[in-house]
Structures are given as C-alpha cells and as structure tokens.
Design an enzyme around this catalytic site. Structure first.
Site, PDB file in Angstrom:
ATOM      1  N   LEU A 167       5.913   1.815   4.702  1.00  0.00           N
ATOM      2  CA  LEU A 167       7.086   2.109   3.868  1.00  0.00           C
ATOM      3  C   LEU A 167       7.843   3.349   4.356  1.00  0.00           C
ATOM      4  O   LEU A 167       9.024   3.508   4.058  1.00  0.00           O
ATOM      5  CB  LEU A 167       6.670   2.307   2.402  1.00  0.00           C
ATOM      6  CG  LEU A 167       6.273   1.034   1.643  1.00  0.00           C
ATOM      7  CD1 LEU A 167       5.765   1.383   0.256  1.00  0.00           C
ATOM      8  CD2 LEU A 167       7.447   0.063   1.544  1.00  0.00           C
ATOM      9  N   GLY A 192       0.839  -1.189   0.000  1.00  0.00           N
ATOM     10  CA  GLY A 192       0.000   0.000   0.000  1.00  0.00           C
ATOM     11  C   GLY A 192       0.873   1.237   0.000  1.00  0.00           C
ATOM     12  O   GLY A 192       2.002   1.208   0.510  1.00  0.00           O
ATOM     13  N   HIS A 238      -2.972   8.050   6.378  1.00  0.00           N
ATOM     14  CA  HIS A 238      -1.918   8.860   5.750  1.00  0.00           C
ATOM     15  C   HIS A 238      -2.500  10.148   5.153  1.00  0.00           C
ATOM     16  O   HIS A 238      -1.849  11.194   5.164  1.00  0.00           O
ATOM     17  CB  HIS A 238      -1.241   8.076   4.612  1.00  0.00           C
ATOM     18  CG  HIS A 238      -0.101   7.210   5.067  1.00  0.00           C
ATOM     19  ND1 HIS A 238       1.010   7.709   5.711  1.00  0.00           N
ATOM     20  CD2 HIS A 238       0.123   5.878   4.935  1.00  0.00           C
ATOM     21  CE1 HIS A 238       1.852   6.716   5.969  1.00  0.00           C
ATOM     22  NE2 HIS A 238       1.339   5.585   5.515  1.00  0.00           N
ATOM     23  N   HIS A 247      -5.040   2.080   7.099  1.00  0.00           N
ATOM     24  CA  HIS A 247      -3.687   2.633   7.194  1.00  0.00           C
ATOM     25  C   HIS A 247      -3.475   3.738   6.156  1.00  0.00           C
ATOM     26  O   HIS A 247      -2.974   4.820   6.477  1.00  0.00           O
ATOM     27  CB  HIS A 247      -2.678   1.489   7.007  1.00  0.00           C
ATOM     28  CG  HIS A 247      -1.243   1.907   7.077  1.00  0.00           C
ATOM     29  ND1 HIS A 247      -0.397   1.516   8.102  1.00  0.00           N
ATOM     30  CD2 HIS A 247      -0.489   2.673   6.256  1.00  0.00           C
ATOM     31  CE1 HIS A 247       0.808   2.037   7.891  1.00  0.00           C
ATOM     32  NE2 HIS A 247       0.776   2.746   6.770  1.00  0.00           N
ATOM     33  N   GLN A 281       3.107   9.991   0.959  1.00  0.00           N
ATOM     34  CA  GLN A 281       4.375   9.288   1.155  1.00  0.00           C
ATOM     35  C   GLN A 281       5.367   9.541   0.017  1.00  0.00           C
ATOM     36  O   GLN A 281       6.547   9.251   0.149  1.00  0.00           O
ATOM     37  CB  GLN A 281       4.143   7.769   1.271  1.00  0.00           C
ATOM     38  CG  GLN A 281       3.440   7.366   2.552  1.00  0.00           C
ATOM     39  CD  GLN A 281       3.276   5.863   2.620  1.00  0.00           C
ATOM     40  OE1 GLN A 281       2.365   5.304   2.038  1.00  0.00           O
ATOM     41  NE2 GLN A 281       4.177   5.203   3.326  1.00  0.00           N
TER      42      GLN A 281
END
Ligand code: NI
Length: 175
Positions: A88, A45, A133, A129, A50
């Site tokens: 990540l 994901g 973010h 999740h 990110q």
C-alpha cells in the site's frame, strides 16, 4: 478514523518500531482505524508504521479471518516461493519477491492472548511482508539491484507522491 497511508520516501517507513507494552484503548482504536484504512485502500495487510505509528503491530485480512499481530515474530520458516507482491505504500507497483513458502508465527491478539499461526502461500507472504515493515524493511529491499535500477523512475514517482495506477487498471491486493 481513516488514516492516510504513508508512501515510500516518508520517514516512519524506514524507522524500527517499538514493541507494544500494553493493550490500551488507544491501541484498540488504532487497530480499528487501521482496519478501516486497509479496507478502504483495498489492501490485505497493513503495518502500523504505514500509518505513521512506529509500533510493532500489523493487521492482515486475506479474506477469511482478520488477523491482529501485536509484537509478532516468526519462529519457523521453510521453503521458497517467488510471487508478485505489492504494498500500500507503493501504489501501483508490483514486483516479484522471493519469500519463505511456509511460516509459523507467534503474536499477541487484541485481547492480550499469545497465539501461534501456521501459514503458507499468500498468508505466509503477508506475515513476512508486514513483519518486515516493523523493522523498516520494504519489499523493494528484497528485489535485485538490477531490477531496482530498472524501476528507478517508478520509485521516484512514488516518492513524489504519485500513484502508478491507471484509472481502469484492476488493483492487486497490496500488503
Ligand atoms: Ni507493505
């Protein structure tokens, strides 16, 4: 084009993201590049913040059907489950996080169509999740204060751009 995945401590991860107003060529390119970035990093994901883009957009691929979630929202959640989770943006860090076991989410696909998805277990976890973010929320915000204190050193390392991975350690499937 592969992006660099931002790590904990970098500003865009804490910023709230703006809705996607139109699916342009730029958005399509961003999604392609995010898939390339996620696959290269062996993640399952990835959310746009990110890669430094504060838009409400995320991708998930837990191995069956790649999902593109544009302006996603969770419309129903039920149950609870505590599982190991990675991200990540926190290379090598795995923590137990409690999440809803099942969710129903609604999002726009890359072709502009609105769709609903019913998910449980890993897929439900991934959706929660990635949506976090988009609000600048990170998985370490969902662990206890005591635990956060215990991993203070690890978090400092990640902030300094270091990875916690051992060379011969098998990577989890970070989100
Ligand atoms: Ni993540």
């Amino acid at each position: 084009m592969k992006y660099r995945v931002l790590h904990f401590g970098e500003e865009p991860l804490r910023a709230a993201s703006e809705p996607v107003t139109e699916i342009t060529d730029d958005i399509r390119r961003l999604v392609d590049d995010m898939f390339e970035t996620m696959n290269e990093a062996k993640g399952v994901g990835l959310a746009a913040p990110q890669v430094g883009v504060n838009l409400r957009l995320a991708i998930i691929d837990i191995g069956d059907d790649p999902l593109i979630l544009i302006n996603p929202r969770i419309i129903k959640s039920s149950g609870k489950e505590t599982c190991d989770e990675g991200c990540l943006s926190f290379p090598g860090l795995t923590e137990k996080v409690e999440r809803a076991k099942k969710v129903v989410a609604e999002a726009t696909d890359i072709d502009g169509s609105l769709y609903q998805i019913e998910a449980e277990d890993l897929l439900a976890r991934a959706i929660q999740h990635e949506l976090d973010h988009l609000d600048g929320v990170l998985f370490i915000d969902r662990i206890s204060k005591a635990r956060k204190l215990q991993i203070k050193h690890e978090l400092e390392m990640i902030k300094n751009g270091e990875s916690l991975y051992d060379d011969d350690e098998e990577e989890e499937a970070p989100l």
